[in-house]
Design a protein around this motif. Sequence first.
Motif, PDB file in Angstrom:
ATOM      1  N   LEU A  45       0.602  -1.281   0.077  1.00  0.00           N
ATOM      2  CA  LEU A  45       0.107   0.078   0.003  1.00  0.00           C
ATOM      3  C   LEU A  45       0.953   1.273  -0.135  1.00  0.00           C
ATOM      4  CD1 LEU A  45      -2.520  -1.082   2.924  1.00  0.00           C
ATOM      5  CD2 LEU A  45      -3.226  -0.745   0.346  1.00  0.00           C
ATOM      6  N   GLY A  46       1.813   1.257   0.679  1.00  0.00           N
ATOM      7  CA  GLY A  46       2.742   2.186   0.891  1.00  0.00           C
ATOM      8  C   GLY A  46       4.066   2.107   1.919  1.00  0.00           C
ATOM      9  N   GLY A  47       4.681   3.098   2.104  1.00  0.00           N
ATOM     10  CA  GLY A  47       5.589   3.079   3.168  1.00  0.00           C
ATOM     11  C   GLY A  47       5.844   4.298   3.841  1.00  0.00           C
ATOM     12  N   SER A  48       6.459   4.104   5.036  1.00  0.00           N
ATOM     13  CA  SER A  48       6.948   5.503   5.787  1.00  0.00           C
ATOM     14  C   SER A  48       8.247   5.515   5.972  1.00  0.00           C
ATOM     15  CB  SER A  48       6.140   5.528   7.034  1.00  0.00           C
ATOM     16  OG  SER A  48       6.220   4.544   8.030  1.00  0.00           O
ATOM     17  N   GLU A  49       8.711   6.972   5.962  1.00  0.00           N
ATOM     18  CA  GLU A  49      10.322   7.283   6.201  1.00  0.00           C
ATOM     19  C   GLU A  49      10.549   7.898   7.477  1.00  0.00           C
ATOM     20  OE1 GLU A  49      13.396   5.488   5.200  1.00  0.00           O
ATOM     21  OE2 GLU A  49      14.080   7.113   6.835  1.00  0.00           O
ATOM     22  N   GLU A  50      11.374   7.455   8.493  1.00  0.00           N
ATOM     23  CA  GLU A  50      11.682   8.152   9.661  1.00  0.00           C
ATOM     24  C   GLU A  50      12.595   9.472   9.511  1.00  0.00           C
ATOM     25  OE1 GLU A  50      10.443   7.648  12.509  1.00  0.00           O
ATOM     26  OE2 GLU A  50      11.782   8.478  14.248  1.00  0.00           O
ATOM     27  N   THR A  51      13.568   8.958   8.578  1.00  0.00           N
ATOM     28  CA  THR A  51      14.767   9.959   9.017  1.00  0.00           C
ATOM     29  C   THR A  51      15.139  10.807   7.674  1.00  0.00           C
ATOM     30  OG1 THR A  51      16.969  10.056   9.901  1.00  0.00           O
ATOM     31  CG2 THR A  51      16.707   8.484   8.319  1.00  0.00           C
ATOM     32  N   THR A  52      15.827  12.035   7.791  1.00  0.00           N
ATOM     33  CA  THR A  52      16.177  12.971   6.669  1.00  0.00           C
ATOM     34  C   THR A  52      17.171  12.240   5.808  1.00  0.00           C
ATOM     35  OG1 THR A  52      16.728  14.399   8.576  1.00  0.00           O
ATOM     36  CG2 THR A  52      17.291  15.026   6.577  1.00  0.00           C
ATOM     37  N   THR A  53      17.979  11.115   5.927  1.00  0.00           N
ATOM     38  CA  THR A  53      18.690  10.659   5.084  1.00  0.00           C
ATOM     39  C   THR A  53      17.929   9.536   4.119  1.00  0.00           C
ATOM     40  OG1 THR A  53      20.549  10.685   6.302  1.00  0.00           O
ATOM     41  CG2 THR A  53      20.699   8.918   4.851  1.00  0.00           C
TER      42      THR A  53
ATOM     43  N   ALA B  53       2.827   5.656  13.548  1.00  0.00           N
ATOM     44  CA  ALA B  53       1.508   4.903  13.839  1.00  0.00           C
ATOM     45  C   ALA B  53       0.430   5.532  12.871  1.00  0.00           C
ATOM     46  CB  ALA B  53       1.099   4.802  15.419  1.00  0.00           C
ATOM     47  N   LEU B  54       0.260   6.834  12.911  1.00  0.00           N
ATOM     48  CA  LEU B  54      -0.724   7.489  12.282  1.00  0.00           C
ATOM     49  C   LEU B  54      -0.759   7.554  10.679  1.00  0.00           C
ATOM     50  CD1 LEU B  54      -1.859  10.334  14.729  1.00  0.00           C
ATOM     51  CD2 LEU B  54      -2.761   8.171  14.283  1.00  0.00           C
ATOM     52  N   ALA B  55       0.751   7.420  10.160  1.00  0.00           N
ATOM     53  CA  ALA B  55       1.074   7.496   8.897  1.00  0.00           C
ATOM     54  C   ALA B  55       0.548   5.968   8.243  1.00  0.00           C
ATOM     55  CB  ALA B  55       2.342   7.548   8.521  1.00  0.00           C
ATOM     56  N   ALA B  56       0.828   4.826   9.302  1.00  0.00           N
ATOM     57  CA  ALA B  56       0.187   3.532   8.912  1.00  0.00           C
ATOM     58  C   ALA B  56      -1.175   3.473   8.731  1.00  0.00           C
ATOM     59  CB  ALA B  56       0.886   2.453  10.055  1.00  0.00           C
ATOM     60  N   GLU B  57      -1.888   4.208   9.516  1.00  0.00           N
ATOM     61  CA  GLU B  57      -3.379   4.039   9.431  1.00  0.00           C
ATOM     62  C   GLU B  57      -3.857   4.767   8.311  1.00  0.00           C
ATOM     63  OE1 GLU B  57      -5.293   6.399  12.631  1.00  0.00           O
ATOM     64  OE2 GLU B  57      -6.853   5.127  12.686  1.00  0.00           O
ATOM     65  N   TYR B  58      -2.972   5.890   8.032  1.00  0.00           N
ATOM     66  CA  TYR B  58      -3.470   6.860   7.071  1.00  0.00           C
ATOM     67  C   TYR B  58      -3.095   5.910   5.542  1.00  0.00           C
ATOM     68  CZ  TYR B  58      -3.056  10.796   3.493  1.00  0.00           C
ATOM     69  OH  TYR B  58      -3.393  11.453   2.334  1.00  0.00           O
ATOM     70  N   LEU B  59      -2.179   5.141   5.451  1.00  0.00           N
ATOM     71  CA  LEU B  59      -1.883   4.359   4.206  1.00  0.00           C
ATOM     72  C   LEU B  59      -2.890   3.372   3.910  1.00  0.00           C
ATOM     73  CD1 LEU B  59       1.954   4.073   4.560  1.00  0.00           C
ATOM     74  CD2 LEU B  59       0.844   4.863   2.601  1.00  0.00           C
TER      75      LEU B  59
ATOM     76  N   VAL C  81      -5.995   3.356   4.849  1.00  0.00           N
ATOM     77  CA  VAL C  81      -7.332   4.235   4.360  1.00  0.00           C
ATOM     78  C   VAL C  81      -7.053   4.770   2.980  1.00  0.00           C
ATOM     79  CG1 VAL C  81      -9.134   5.975   4.681  1.00  0.00           C
ATOM     80  CG2 VAL C  81      -7.889   4.855   6.585  1.00  0.00           C
ATOM     81  N   GLU C  82      -5.886   5.498   2.691  1.00  0.00           N
ATOM     82  CA  GLU C  82      -5.641   6.290   1.524  1.00  0.00           C
ATOM     83  C   GLU C  82      -4.543   5.589   0.538  1.00  0.00           C
ATOM     84  OE1 GLU C  82      -7.481   9.022   0.772  1.00  0.00           O
ATOM     85  OE2 GLU C  82      -8.450   9.073   2.696  1.00  0.00           O
ATOM     86  N   GLY C  83      -3.845   4.804   0.944  1.00  0.00           N
ATOM     87  CA  GLY C  83      -2.774   4.180   0.149  1.00  0.00           C
ATOM     88  C   GLY C  83      -2.980   3.897  -1.180  1.00  0.00           C
ATOM     89  N   LYS C  84      -4.135   3.365  -1.437  1.00  0.00           N
ATOM     90  CA  LYS C  84      -4.396   2.774  -3.034  1.00  0.00           C
ATOM     91  C   LYS C  84      -4.622   4.091  -3.725  1.00  0.00           C
ATOM     92  CE  LYS C  84      -5.738  -1.787  -2.537  1.00  0.00           C
ATOM     93  NZ  LYS C  84      -6.584  -2.433  -1.185  1.00  0.00           N
TER      94      LYS C  84
END
Length: 418
Positions: free
Chosen positions: A145-153, A360-366, A368-371
């Motif tokens: 569905l998507g991914g999330s990224e924690e850090t600047t690099t 956590a909220l980014a995962a929930e968002y993905l 719902v909205e990822g597709k």
Amino acid sequence: MKHDIRDPQLAEQGKLRIEWAARDMPVLKQIRARFEKEKPLSDVKIGCCLHVTTETANLMIALKAGGAQVALCASNPLSTQDDVAASLVEHEGIPVFAVKGEDNDRYYDHIRSVLAAEPNITMDDGADLVSTIHTERKELIPEILGGSEETTTGVVRLRSMEQKGVLAYPIIAVNDSDTKHLFDNRYGTGQSTIDGILRATNILLAGATIVVCGYGWCGRGLAMRAKGMGARVIVTEVDALKALEAVMDGYRVMPLAQAAPEGDLFVTVTGNLKVVRAEHFQLMKDGAIVANSGHFNVELDLDALGKMAERRRNVREYVQEFTLADGKRIYLLGEGRLINLAAAEGHPACVMDMSFANQALAAEYLVVEGKKLERRVYGVPEKIDRHIAELKLKAMDVDIDILTAEQKSYLASWELGT
Ligand code: ADE
């Protein structure tokens, strides 16, 4: 359940430490309580490549409470807290693949073990899951569905993938949230980097000359805290605006070659490679200490230092002495890996609370909205960012004012002037 950890007998100690961190993570606690009721992540497989710390453990527990199936590996070979890994396996039933000090092959084997679970969401700190999927496991992409990224690099790497047209699924750049980088990068890195350096060396900062390479949010935080402890701080930069800001924040700013003979301690926080090179090591004084707090261990040119050295030996845990041909000694901390996680425990829970609330909220968002999202790098929606700030303030028992109706209409008007 497959896993690879140092020692399951460390689990009890890990559990105590995870609970200790939880005390300082009230926002994540609220999200976890809601997740427990609403199960917004039901049956979603989340593959996580994060520093395996007490704070990450609390994030894993919250995601699992939301119904997710999580698998976790380390995002750096030297940042794993082995007792935390043990507790997640033994008490939470979460597959963890992480051993502090693992070599590069084992590090990538662990990434592959997480990908074997065929995740629907990737959660990265440094983009290693995303890059391994794009190079080795492309067949997984249709189910992601998507991914999330924690850090600047990681965000820099992912934006480069987006620009080159190779990014195959949407990414939420958690790092770009205000409730992440303004706090985690600044206050988190500021404090934890000093914590790592002090635990490794026990040096006195008061009166020492510290050269901070890079004046992004991490560099700003580090310079501020070092100054607060009495250090004389020099900042080096490649960006004119950031350099100007450092000058007006009261620091001396100069090229690294000029700072090299002055510094007692050099810390890189640039996100770039070979920032401290042979020509700089050559100019340093006897006894200079070098450390990195950027994501990857590329900021200090360790090959060059190795070649320049006639002898090297470990003189303390996390301290390696390099003796150059002229007899000068340079001390390298934590193998040049991020010193706040290698020699200390990373950022305190209070600040990771907001970073991981974003995750956590980014995962929930993905879910719902990822597709509906494109193959791009997105920020966390502003509404979520603001919600996290409000929850954090509330948890800290801090109230703020609210705009009057007249103030709101004034802000929305353009007719009123002097
Ligand atoms: N990055 C920096 N500090 C951290 C921590 N305590 N846990 C996870 N990731 C981190």
